[in-house]
Scaffold this active site. Structure first.
Site, PDB file in Angstrom:
ATOM      1  N   ASP A  55     -28.588  43.334 -81.702  1.00  0.00           N
ATOM      2  CA  ASP A  55     -28.620  41.873 -81.679  1.00  0.00           C
ATOM      3  C   ASP A  55     -29.950  41.352 -81.130  1.00  0.00           C
ATOM      4  O   ASP A  55     -30.297  41.628 -79.975  1.00  0.00           O
ATOM      5  CB  ASP A  55     -27.466  41.374 -80.808  1.00  0.00           C
ATOM      6  CG  ASP A  55     -27.452  39.857 -80.651  1.00  0.00           C
ATOM      7  OD1 ASP A  55     -28.079  39.166 -81.472  1.00  0.00           O
ATOM      8  OD2 ASP A  55     -26.809  39.386 -79.695  1.00  0.00           O
ATOM      9  N   HIS A  99     -24.449  41.009 -82.767  1.00  0.00           N
ATOM     10  CA  HIS A  99     -24.176  39.795 -82.014  1.00  0.00           C
ATOM     11  C   HIS A  99     -22.679  39.577 -81.811  1.00  0.00           C
ATOM     12  O   HIS A  99     -21.912  39.491 -82.773  1.00  0.00           O
ATOM     13  CB  HIS A  99     -24.770  38.623 -82.796  1.00  0.00           C
ATOM     14  CG  HIS A  99     -24.918  37.364 -82.019  1.00  0.00           C
ATOM     15  ND1 HIS A  99     -25.625  37.284 -80.846  1.00  0.00           N
ATOM     16  CD2 HIS A  99     -24.471  36.099 -82.254  1.00  0.00           C
ATOM     17  CE1 HIS A  99     -25.618  36.049 -80.406  1.00  0.00           C
ATOM     18  NE2 HIS A  99     -24.900  35.309 -81.237  1.00  0.00           N
ATOM     19  N   SER A 130     -22.466  33.972 -77.610  1.00  0.00           N
ATOM     20  CA  SER A 130     -23.707  33.348 -78.044  1.00  0.00           C
ATOM     21  C   SER A 130     -24.010  32.182 -77.101  1.00  0.00           C
ATOM     22  O   SER A 130     -23.987  32.360 -75.886  1.00  0.00           O
ATOM     23  CB  SER A 130     -23.608  32.940 -79.510  1.00  0.00           C
ATOM     24  OG  SER A 130     -24.872  32.743 -80.070  1.00  0.00           O
TER      25      SER A 130
END
Length: 486
Positions: free
Chosen positions: A425, A450, A164
């Protein structure tokens, strides 16, 4: 504590990329905090408060964790970069990167990001003190720490990992400090800063359509949104919404920010289900929310939406009502003291979105089912209301341009890096999806969410996910065999 704050903290703990997370209102949903006992002791490293001002003598202590459980002398150093939340000792004990460490006999280090968790450079989080919070300072922290850590181990090759925001940090660290990082695995990293991230909800829309291929779930959400928009216009409708969604306060049509926050809150369970689409086929997060939205036995479209947003029975006593009030949210975000839960990073992360990245997940696209209630001005106003009048659209837009100039956006020239992203995602829309060099490869994993590639391998993993992990493992091996430093 009402459901609004619980929701933010839940989203701040959803991630599968490490140990942190951030609210959907302005950022990521990062990694779930471990509930295991902290068997790995925390350690501390002294850092300059400002790496770019040699006249500033102030220092602070950064937290990190290490493990030599799989290390053989002469092996590499694997570094897990912390993102927008606290890190913990169990981070060095699980996940795909630990499996890679077993293969390559690596020493493991987890480094917590400044201003998150217990890595607190200043006495509080006042706007004045947050000037020392930036990705550039965080990368300089890493460079300083890893230069020291590498000397302690005799100069091993360093591979950095992150997911991320921390995935973007991994790529940027390899880009800015190639003499330190020998390679990088940048999972689900949104390397392109963008003010109006309208593509986020477009991917949510596309991912929800995978439920049946016909868009029945999307249509149900869209119909519910339209019905709520109509109900808000009348007192009788607002009273009904108050009861149906168990609102903490009655709706006031004259407070536009409250209406925006309500619609944003109603979209959150679907965005969360998509971003972290966990569970087996037929029982995934997407399946769960769409099963409710397409079940006519549950009543009207609005009834079904209420069942998704406020399920019965409540999951905790604090979820007895839905707190959508903008003023309460702003009051909470203006809190500057370090508290027991502040390490999850809400005030800090939104500051970074206002000064570096944007990433605002707006409803500005027509290709999504959530209406247009939370547009870009609503998010920019949060920057101004939380941090001060100077944090306006001009500042935010200028700083996003600067970030992309600094890190080269989607076009950095670099080597020995892989960019894994999942098709489900929404954050993949700001990631690198095509190879940008012979040894700078994109790994696009169909059907994954994700940071899903960062989890520990499971027999239930899809063939695509297994192949992606194998490709990452192979790339790391090739990098470690490379003689060149850059």
């Amino acid at each position: 504590m009402r459901f609004s704050l619980i929701l933010c903290l839940l989203l701040l703990a959803l991630f599968a990329c490490g140990d942190a997370a951030v609210p959907i209102v302005s950022g990521f949903f990062p990694p779930p905090e471990s509930t295991g006992a902290p068997l790995v002791p925390e350690q501390w490293f002294e850092q300059p408060l400002d790496h770019f001002d040699g006249a500033n003598p102030r220092t602070w202590k950064q937290r990190y964790f290490t493990s030599s459980a799989h290390y053989t002398k002469g092996g590499p150093l694997f570094v897990y970069i912390g993102g927008e939340g606290r890190m913990s000792g169990p981070s060095v004990e699980g996940g795909a990167w630990v499996d890679y460490a077993k293969t390559y006999k690596a020493y493991l280090v987890v480094v917590e990001h400044r201003y998150y968790g217990m890595s607190r450079p200043t006495e509080d989080m006042s706007t004045e003190n947050l000037q020392f919070l930036s990705s550039e300072q965080a990368l300089a922290d890493l460079a300083n720490f890893l230069t020291w850590q590498r000397k302690q181990l005799g100069g091993p090759k360093i591979i950095v990992f992150g997911g991320s925001y921390a995935g973007a940090l991994a790529a940027w660290f390899r880009y800015k400090y190639p003499h330190i990082a020998h390679g990088a695995v940048a999972s689900s990293g949104p390397v392109l800063a963008k003010v109006d991230f309208l593509e986020y909800m477009e991917v949510v829309d596309a991912s929800l359509r995978t439920y049946d291929g016909r868009g029945a779930c999307n249509d149900a959400i869209s119909n519910a949104t339209k019905q709520i928009q109509a109900m808000i216009e009348t007192k009788a409708g607002r009273d009904k919404l108050f009861l149906l969604f168990k609102l903490c306060d009655h709706l006031n049509l004259s407070i536009s920010e409250d209406i925006s926050r309500l619609f944003e809150t109603l979209s959150t369970p679907f965005a969360s289900a998509v971003q972290y689409n966990t569970g087996p086929p037929g029982k995934s997060s997407i399946d769960q929310v769409c099963n409710v939205m397409t079940d006519s036995r549950r009543g009207s479209y609005v009834d079904r939406l209420a069942a998704v947003v406020m399920p019965e029975p409540p999951k905790s006593p604090s979820q007895m009502c839905l707190d959508y009030k903008y003023s309460k949210y702003i009051k909470m975000m203006r809190e500057t003291e370090w508290g027991p839960s502040v390490g999850v990073g809400m005030r800090q992360w939104i500051y970074q979105t206002c000064t570096e990245f944007g990433y605002y997940q707006t409803s500005d696209s027509s290709h999504q089912p959530f209406g247009h209630g939370f547009s870009l001005p609503y998010f920019i106003k949060q920057c101004t209301d939380i941090y001060g009048n100077q944090f306006n659209k001009t500042l935010v837009s200028r700083d996003i341009v600067r970030s992309n100039e600094d890190y080269a956006g989607l076009g950095p020239k670099m080597s020995r890096v892989v960019f894994p992203n999942g098709s489900i995602d929404p954050w993949h829309a700001l990631g690198i999806l095509k190879d940008i060099g012979p040894d700078a490869k994109a790994i696009f994993i169909n059907g994954t969410s994700h940071c899903e590639n960062m989890g520990s391998p499971s027999p239930n993993d899809s063939p695509q996910l297994k192949q992606a992990r194998a490709e990452i493992r192979s790339s790391i091996g090739q990098w470690l065999e490379a003689d060149t430093d850059y």
